[in-house]
Structures are given as C-alpha cells and as structure tokens.
Design a protein around this motif. Structure first.
Motif, mmCIF file in Angstrom:
data_model
loop_
_atom_site.group_PDB
_atom_site.id
_atom_site.type_symbol
_atom_site.label_atom_id
_atom_site.label_comp_id
_atom_site.label_asym_id
_atom_site.label_seq_id
_atom_site.Cartn_x
_atom_site.Cartn_y
_atom_site.Cartn_z
ATOM 1 N N ASP A 45 0.804 -1.235 0.000
ATOM 2 C CA ASP A 45 0.000 0.000 0.000
ATOM 3 C C ASP A 45 0.835 1.282 0.000
ATOM 4 N N ARG A 46 2.102 1.192 -0.297
ATOM 5 C CA ARG A 46 2.923 2.396 -0.368
ATOM 6 C C ARG A 46 2.824 3.030 -1.752
ATOM 7 N N LYS A 47 2.850 4.353 -1.786
ATOM 8 C CA LYS A 47 2.856 5.088 -3.050
ATOM 9 C C LYS A 47 4.308 5.342 -3.444
ATOM 10 N N LEU A 62 7.873 -4.297 -7.916
ATOM 11 C CA LEU A 62 7.328 -3.638 -6.732
ATOM 12 C C LEU A 62 5.805 -3.722 -6.709
ATOM 13 N N ALA A 63 5.166 -3.611 -7.863
ATOM 14 C CA ALA A 63 3.711 -3.753 -7.913
ATOM 15 C C ALA A 63 3.291 -5.155 -7.485
ATOM 16 N N GLU A 64 4.070 -6.150 -7.853
ATOM 17 C CA GLU A 64 3.768 -7.525 -7.441
ATOM 18 C C GLU A 64 3.832 -7.685 -5.928
ATOM 19 N N ARG A 65 4.532 -6.799 -5.263
ATOM 20 C CA ARG A 65 4.673 -6.873 -3.806
ATOM 21 C C ARG A 65 3.775 -5.868 -3.084
ATOM 22 N N GLY A 66 2.816 -5.297 -3.795
ATOM 23 C CA GLY A 66 1.781 -4.510 -3.137
ATOM 24 C C GLY A 66 1.894 -3.012 -3.252
ATOM 25 N N ALA A 67 2.916 -2.493 -3.928
ATOM 26 C CA ALA A 67 3.049 -1.043 -4.058
ATOM 27 C C ALA A 67 2.107 -0.518 -5.138
ATOM 28 N N ASP A 68 1.626 0.696 -4.933
ATOM 29 C CA ASP A 68 0.972 1.448 -5.997
ATOM 30 C C ASP A 68 2.043 2.360 -6.579
ATOM 31 N N ILE A 69 2.380 2.165 -7.837
ATOM 32 C CA ILE A 69 3.595 2.770 -8.351
ATOM 33 C C ILE A 69 3.365 3.499 -9.665
ATOM 34 N N VAL A 70 4.028 4.640 -9.784
ATOM 35 C CA VAL A 70 4.092 5.381 -11.030
ATOM 36 C C VAL A 70 5.498 5.218 -11.579
ATOM 37 N N ALA A 88 1.418 -8.982 -18.404
ATOM 38 C CA ALA A 88 1.771 -10.394 -18.268
ATOM 39 C C ALA A 88 1.811 -10.833 -16.804
ATOM 40 N N ALA A 89 2.212 -9.913 -15.919
ATOM 41 C CA ALA A 89 2.309 -10.225 -14.486
ATOM 42 C C ALA A 89 0.994 -10.013 -13.753
ATOM 43 N N GLY A 90 -0.002 -9.444 -14.426
ATOM 44 C CA GLY A 90 -1.303 -9.219 -13.798
ATOM 45 C C GLY A 90 -1.332 -8.067 -12.819
ATOM 46 N N VAL A 91 -0.437 -7.076 -12.995
ATOM 47 C CA VAL A 91 -0.385 -5.953 -12.053
ATOM 48 C C VAL A 91 -0.575 -4.608 -12.745
ATOM 49 N N ALA A 92 -1.138 -4.618 -13.950
ATOM 50 C CA ALA A 92 -1.292 -3.368 -14.695
ATOM 51 C C ALA A 92 -2.145 -2.350 -13.953
ATOM 52 N N ASP A 93 -3.087 -2.831 -13.125
ATOM 53 C CA ASP A 93 -3.954 -1.903 -12.391
ATOM 54 C C ASP A 93 -3.254 -1.254 -11.203
ATOM 55 N N HIS A 94 -2.029 -1.669 -10.896
ATOM 56 C CA HIS A 94 -1.255 -1.067 -9.800
ATOM 57 C C HIS A 94 -0.146 -0.150 -10.306
ATOM 58 N N ILE A 95 -0.041 0.003 -11.625
ATOM 59 C CA ILE A 95 1.040 0.786 -12.213
ATOM 60 C C ILE A 95 0.476 1.815 -13.182
#
Length: 234
Positions: A45-47, A62-70, A88-95
């Motif tokens: 949950d870190r930005k 980092l997105a795979e480990r829970g970060a919200d990242i730009v 491919a990693a399924g984390v596009a909604d966190h980046i």
C-alpha cells in the motif's frame, strides 16, 4: 541527458533487457533488484515513484509486492515494454506509466512515500536539480544509485560511446545535503564493472562474483566499488 535520442528508439527498447541482463548480466539484475527491495520494504500500500523506469523491471516487481507505483520515463518505447510486462504479471492496475521530465516532475509536494531511480544518475547532466525534484515529491524516502570515480568503471568508461558520469562519495553527500535530505545508509558493490559481467557466460559469472564479493567485503573493495546505493530520508 546523455544518450537521450538513442535511448528512445524502438530498436533499443526491444533489445534493452536482452543485451544487459542475459549472460552474466543476470547476476546484475538479481543484485540490483535485491538492493531495491532491501531499501524500499515494506511495500504494501505504499505510493512509489520510479524515475527512469525504462522497461519496468523494477516497476513490475514492486507492484507484485503490493506497491501502488508510477513509472516515469522519457522513452515511450521503453514504457511500451513495461506495460507488456505489467499485463503479463497481472499488475497493470497497480502501475501508471507516464512520459515526463525528471527535472520537472508533474506531481505536488510530498506526493509519494518513496521516490527512487536506478541507472539514472550516471546519465544526469544536472544531478542536483534531479535530486531536488525527487526530494520535493517525496514525503519519506529517496533512493538511488551511482557509478563511482575510484573504480574500474573509469577504465571501462573509456570504451563507452557516450560515457558515464562518475561520482565520488563527497560529491554525492553534497548533493544529498543540498537537496535537503539526510543520508540513512549507503552500500557499495561490484569491484568488477557491469560491462565485464555482461560479456561472460552466466555459468562463469558466479565464480567471478565470488571473488568480487570477497574483495568487496574489505576496506579496499569498498573504496574500489563501481556502484553505490544511497538511501536517504526527507
């Protein structure tokens, strides 16, 4: 920035990871990722803002480990590779991948918990300006690496077409202090330069790395380290 036009081409973006992180370069990739994780954890949950995110190898991790990242980069072609990795990693909604200038970050003050940049400052023409911007938008942590001026990187640098900016510890400490940051800790690694590892097969890299690490754990090795990781706080 050094190499700015070269860096933005589709051809370079498509080959970037394969050229740098295959063969013995796999070892470099693992070490850099470990350095980032050790410095930035916990991530849930870190930005986070990554400057010069390139093909997204840290961004996605980092997105795979829970970060919200730009992830910010000047190269659209590089970020295309990053978006493919994120999907491919399924984390596009966190980046969010964003094209922009690191000298004029499009974010308000204190917007992120952590701001970091890897493989960026060796290309920086105005490092103080970049670091000040990183500090401005972070409310907690700023993490980055440098290539060093008392290392074998000096010899390797002569062979590079565009060279690299090399730093001494005192210069980095002045930059950190000038940006209004406090240095929390620093680590130093790779007596042998990155370029050496990229030229040898992966099966040989481990043996050279063992020697490299043994030398690096001595005061002389610290002095001769080609790479430093700097962890600073606002």
């Amino acid at each position: 920035m050094k190499g700015e036009e070269w860096y933005q081409t589709d051809e370079v973006a498509q080959e970037y990871d394969a050229k740098r992180f295959s063969r013995g370069g796999r070892l470099i990739d693992r070490r850099e990722k470990r350095a980032v994780l050790e410095a930035l954890n916990p991530l849930e949950d870190r930005k986070v803002l990554e400057i010069a995110c390139g093909t997204g190898r840290f961004t996605v991790m980092l997105a795979e480990r829970g970060a919200d990242i730009v992830g910010l980069d000047i190269s659209s072609a590089m970020m295309t590779q990053g978006r493919e990795k994120a999907r491919a990693a399924g984390v596009a909604d966190h980046i969010e991948f964003l094209r922009g200038d690191a000298a004029r970050l499009p974010f308000p003050d204190d917007h992120f918990d952590t701001v970091f940049a890897m493989r960026f400052f060796h290309l920086a023409d105005t490092p103080a300006k970049f670091l000040a911007e990183m500090c401005r938008v972070s409310k907690g942590q700023v993490f980055f690496d440098t290539f060093n001026d008392r290392s074998t990187r000096v010899l390797y640098n002569w062979l590079l077409p565009m060279g690299s900016r090399l730093y001494g510890r005192e210069e980095v400490e002045r930059l950190i202090d000038g940006a209004g940051l406090t240095l929390a800790d620093a680590s130093h690694d790779f007596v042998l330069p990155y370029g050496f590892y990229r030229k040898i097969p992966n099966r040989l890299a481990g043996a050279f790395r063992s020697v490299d690490t043994a030398v690096g754990d001595t005061p002389l090795g610290t002095h001769l380290a080609s790479v430093s990781y700097w962890n600073a706080h606002v």
